[in-house]
Design a protein around this motif. Structure first.
Motif, PDB file in Angstrom:
ATOM      1  N   LEU A   1       0.828  -1.205   0.000  1.00 14.05           N
ATOM      2  CA  LEU A   1       0.000   0.000   0.000  1.00 14.05           C
ATOM      3  C   LEU A   1       0.864   1.257   0.000  1.00 14.05           C
ATOM      4  O   LEU A   1       0.512   2.268  -0.617  1.00 14.05           O
ATOM      5  CB  LEU A   1      -0.934   0.003   1.211  1.00 14.05           C
ATOM      6  N   THR A   2       2.000   1.189   0.664  1.00 13.64           N
ATOM      7  CA  THR A   2       2.921   2.327   0.661  1.00 13.64           C
ATOM      8  C   THR A   2       3.442   2.598  -0.738  1.00 13.64           C
ATOM      9  O   THR A   2       3.590   3.752  -1.166  1.00 13.64           O
ATOM     10  CB  THR A   2       4.102   2.071   1.617  1.00 13.64           C
TER      11      THR A   2
ATOM     12  N   GLY B   1      14.823   5.674   8.318  1.00 17.47           N
ATOM     13  CA  GLY B   1      14.221   6.646   7.407  1.00 17.47           C
ATOM     14  C   GLY B   1      12.707   6.556   7.385  1.00 17.47           C
ATOM     15  O   GLY B   1      12.013   7.567   7.234  1.00 17.47           O
ATOM     16  N   LEU B   2      12.187   5.353   7.569  1.00 15.04           N
ATOM     17  CA  LEU B   2      10.735   5.168   7.555  1.00 15.04           C
ATOM     18  C   LEU B   2      10.041   5.853   8.728  1.00 15.04           C
ATOM     19  O   LEU B   2       8.842   6.153   8.648  1.00 15.04           O
ATOM     20  CB  LEU B   2      10.397   3.671   7.560  1.00 15.04           C
ATOM     21  N   TYR B   3      10.762   6.129   9.811  1.00 15.37           N
ATOM     22  CA  TYR B   3      10.144   6.856  10.925  1.00 15.37           C
ATOM     23  C   TYR B   3       9.717   8.252  10.489  1.00 15.37           C
ATOM     24  O   TYR B   3       8.724   8.794  10.989  1.00 15.37           O
ATOM     25  CB  TYR B   3      11.107   6.943  12.111  1.00 15.37           C
TER      26      TYR B   3
ATOM     27  N   LEU C   1      -4.609   2.283   6.885  1.00 16.74           N
ATOM     28  CA  LEU C   1      -3.810   1.120   6.483  1.00 16.74           C
ATOM     29  C   LEU C   1      -2.502   1.536   5.815  1.00 16.74           C
ATOM     30  O   LEU C   1      -1.523   0.794   5.850  1.00 16.74           O
ATOM     31  CB  LEU C   1      -4.624   0.223   5.551  1.00 16.74           C
ATOM     32  N   PHE C   2      -2.490   2.715   5.208  1.00 19.55           N
ATOM     33  CA  PHE C   2      -1.233   3.262   4.680  1.00 19.55           C
ATOM     34  C   PHE C   2      -0.240   3.441   5.829  1.00 19.55           C
ATOM     35  O   PHE C   2       0.942   3.093   5.717  1.00 19.55           O
ATOM     36  CB  PHE C   2      -1.511   4.593   3.982  1.00 19.55           C
ATOM     37  N   VAL C   3      -0.736   3.968   6.937  1.00 21.54           N
ATOM     38  CA  VAL C   3       0.119   4.164   8.110  1.00 21.54           C
ATOM     39  C   VAL C   3       0.579   2.813   8.666  1.00 21.54           C
ATOM     40  O   VAL C   3       1.755   2.634   9.007  1.00 21.54           O
ATOM     41  CB  VAL C   3      -0.631   4.962   9.193  1.00 21.54           C
ATOM     42  N   THR C   4      -0.339   1.849   8.765  1.00 22.01           N
ATOM     43  CA  THR C   4       0.048   0.537   9.306  1.00 22.01           C
ATOM     44  C   THR C   4       0.974  -0.219   8.358  1.00 22.01           C
ATOM     45  O   THR C   4       1.771  -1.044   8.793  1.00 22.01           O
ATOM     46  CB  THR C   4      -1.186  -0.328   9.618  1.00 22.01           C
ATOM     47  N   SER C   5       0.871   0.080   7.042  1.00 20.18           N
ATOM     48  CA  SER C   5       1.783  -0.576   6.094  1.00 20.18           C
ATOM     49  C   SER C   5       3.212  -0.084   6.320  1.00 20.18           C
ATOM     50  O   SER C   5       4.178  -0.846   6.195  1.00 20.18           O
ATOM     51  CB  SER C   5       1.351  -0.306   4.654  1.00 20.18           C
ATOM     52  N   ILE C   6       3.344   1.200   6.658  1.00 22.24           N
ATOM     53  CA  ILE C   6       4.672   1.734   6.987  1.00 22.24           C
ATOM     54  C   ILE C   6       5.161   1.092   8.274  1.00 22.24           C
ATOM     55  O   ILE C   6       6.349   0.751   8.408  1.00 22.24           O
ATOM     56  CB  ILE C   6       4.620   3.266   7.134  1.00 22.24           C
TER      57      ILE C   6
ATOM     58  N   LEU D   1       8.535  -0.978   8.925  1.00 22.24           N
ATOM     59  CA  LEU D   1       9.439  -0.638  10.033  1.00 22.24           C
ATOM     60  C   LEU D   1       9.836  -1.891  10.807  1.00 22.24           C
ATOM     61  O   LEU D   1      11.021  -2.094  11.118  1.00 22.24           O
ATOM     62  CB  LEU D   1       8.759   0.353  10.976  1.00 22.24           C
ATOM     63  N   LEU D   2       8.854  -2.733  11.122  1.00 22.41           N
ATOM     64  CA  LEU D   2       9.125  -3.952  11.880  1.00 22.41           C
ATOM     65  C   LEU D   2       9.956  -4.931  11.066  1.00 22.41           C
ATOM     66  O   LEU D   2      10.898  -5.550  11.587  1.00 22.41           O
ATOM     67  CB  LEU D   2       7.807  -4.592  12.310  1.00 22.41           C
TER      68      LEU D   2
END
Length: 490
Positions: free
Chosen positions: A28-29, A108-110, A290-295, A299-300
């Motif tokens: 999604l990202t 960087g993803l943060y 879900l865009f936020v959760t995909s990031i 990250l994980l």
């Protein structure tokens, strides 16, 4: 009782590993963030073809990479392979480069996560929170899950990836059923791909695949190291390439091929949500969430990869040995903790630097996310090219029962293609980091990657006849596991 020095085996199956690999690529990202940016910067409609083209290149890379992974099992993947093929000193240089690249990708993803979650909260509640404050929520989540056993990470990533796929499929359906210019093959034409500017297109598109190579990092923890990694890697690359191509093609139909480039330049990463809100504001909000959760999933995934590199290098004695310690749950707790601390310090530095910045709310995206992810993509593509070369050298000594295509043709082609893509990223680095960034960053960020490799080569000189440690080298039948002694300093 002897201290445990290998990650706990048998915890990851093919399906779980596929989810972990795809989570790093964040479907999604890529659709919401990467595709509009690529359309806007390259000005080319051939984006869907670029995913298929790069998918083919990476499948060729995976042929030799997976063949070697079926014989060499180590959480340090690139490190272990290059050590086995080109020698331990080259392996140490590659190890530090891989460690820095994975950390840069993750940290960087943060910047993107903090900006996106802050923007979403402002949209839903009207409350404006600093990007670093909401980014801390993601940091805590990753830090806690990261020190847990890999089973929990796999389950969390699996749920998030499934939700990502579902929402992207819904977006595709809406786009195709509401195509203003009709459904066509306009964005699938080769004439919109093999044109001037293809270098920018490929340089941006390859970033969407970063993380696909991480399957081998979990080889020590898989149920069947000889087969699980190769199966999961092939499946993940194929799914990523086809799904990205289909989703970006469908989305371009939803916007209209004649308008998608101009709309992408006008709205940027908000284009998907802006367009979707015309059909269903609720769905647009769900997609944004879900865009936020995909990031968060990415990250994980990259945190796990970096933690395992810290572990592998600590265990080998290349870095302080405490990093090679495992928790009672068999997870690389020390490596995970250090990665979290590095992330915390880096984000804190950028949070202070961004106070009263002329870039405004976009500061963490333009700086932390763009600078770090672009440099990391260059580092990992370069490492993949070197790894393909390593495969050629390794199989030249012993064919291990593999065919000429696996040993020579596929890795040689991948070496050339990935080498060209690495050069394209370097040539187009100024375009990729954007005109808002200081011009000096064109030299600083690639310099960090190149300098890390040089530093790694110099660091290797402090060791006496370094050898890879805890690298299991197996043959088709049940030959014994080979675990050389740790590296010792002069």
């Amino acid at each position: 009782m002897a201290e445990q020095t290998t990650l706990k085996r048998g915890r990851i199956g093919t399906t779980a590993l596929v989810f972990m690999i795809i989570a790093a690529s964040a479907p999604l990202t890529v659709l919401a963030g990467g595709a509009p940016t690529n359309f806007a910067v390259s000005g080319l409609l051939g984006l869907p073809i670029s995913y298929l083209f790069l998918g083919a290149v990476l499948i060729l890379f995976a042929v030799g990479y997976c063949a070697m992974s079926s014989r060499v099992h180590n959480a340090g993947a690139f490190y272990a392979y290059i050590s086995q093929g080109l020698g331990p000193r080259h392996g140490i240089a590659a190890a530090l480069l891989a460690l820095v690249s994975y950390n840069m990708l993750q940290i960087g993803l943060y910047g993107l996560f903090g900006f996106s979650l802050s923007a979403a909260i402002a949209t839903w509640t009207g409350m404006v929170l600093p990007w670093w404050m909401v980014g801390a929520v993601g940091w805590i989540f990753v830090a806690v899950v990261g020190i847990s056993n890999v089973d929990l990470s796999a389950k969390v990533l699996g749920v998030l990836v499934v939700l990502e796929f579902l929402v992207v499929i819904v977006i595709m359906g809406i786009a195709l059923f509401n195509a203003p210019e009709g459904v066509s093959s306009v964005t699938l034409r080769s004439t919109d791909f093999f044109v001037p500017g293809i270098g920018v297109l490929l340089a941006f598109s390859i970033a969407a695949f970063m993380g696909f190579e991480s399957g081998a990092i979990y080889s020590e923890e898989t149920k069947d190291p000889k087969r699980t990694v190769s199966r999961a890697t092939y499946i993940a690359v194929a799914v990523i390439a086809v799904f990205y191509a289909l989703s970006t093609w469908a989305f371009s139909m939803g916007i209209g091929p004649s308008n998608v480039i101009s709309q992408a330049r006008e709205h940027g990463p908000d284009l998907v949500f802006f367009w979707l809100s015309d059909f269903s504001p609720l769905l647009a909000d769900v997609a944004h969430l879900l865009f936020v959760t995909s990031i968060l999933a990415a990250l994980l995934a990259f945190h796990n990869a970096a933690a395992r590199y810290f572990f592998a290098l600590g265990r080998a004695g290349v870095l302080p040995v405490f990093l090679g310690k495992l928790g009672r749950n068999g997870a690389p707790v020390a490596g995970s903790t250090v990665q979290s601390l590095v992330g915390f310090v880096t984000v804190a530095v950028f949070a202070v630097a961004g106070v009263n910045s002329s870039m405004g709310d976009l500061f963490p995206v333009i700086t932390l996310f763009t600078w770090f992810s672009t440099a990391a993509a260059f580092g990992l593509v370069f490492l993949m090219a070197i790894t393909s070369l390593t495969v050629l050298v390794w199989f030249r000594r012993d064919h291990h029962g593999f065919s000429l295509f696996t040993r020579v043709i596929a890795p040689a082609t991948a070496t050339a293609a990935l080498g060209i893509i690495a050069v394209l990223i370097l040539i187009n680095f100024d375009i990729m980091i954007g005109e808002e960034s200081p011009q000096v960053m064109i030299f600083i960020m690639p310099g960090i990657i190149i300098g890390t490799g040089v530093l790694g080569a110099l660091w290797s000189l402090r060791f006496n006849d370094p050898v890879e440690t805890h690298t299991a080298v197996t043959e088709p039948e049940h030959s014994p596991t080979v675990e050389p002694h740790p590296i010792t300093a002069r």
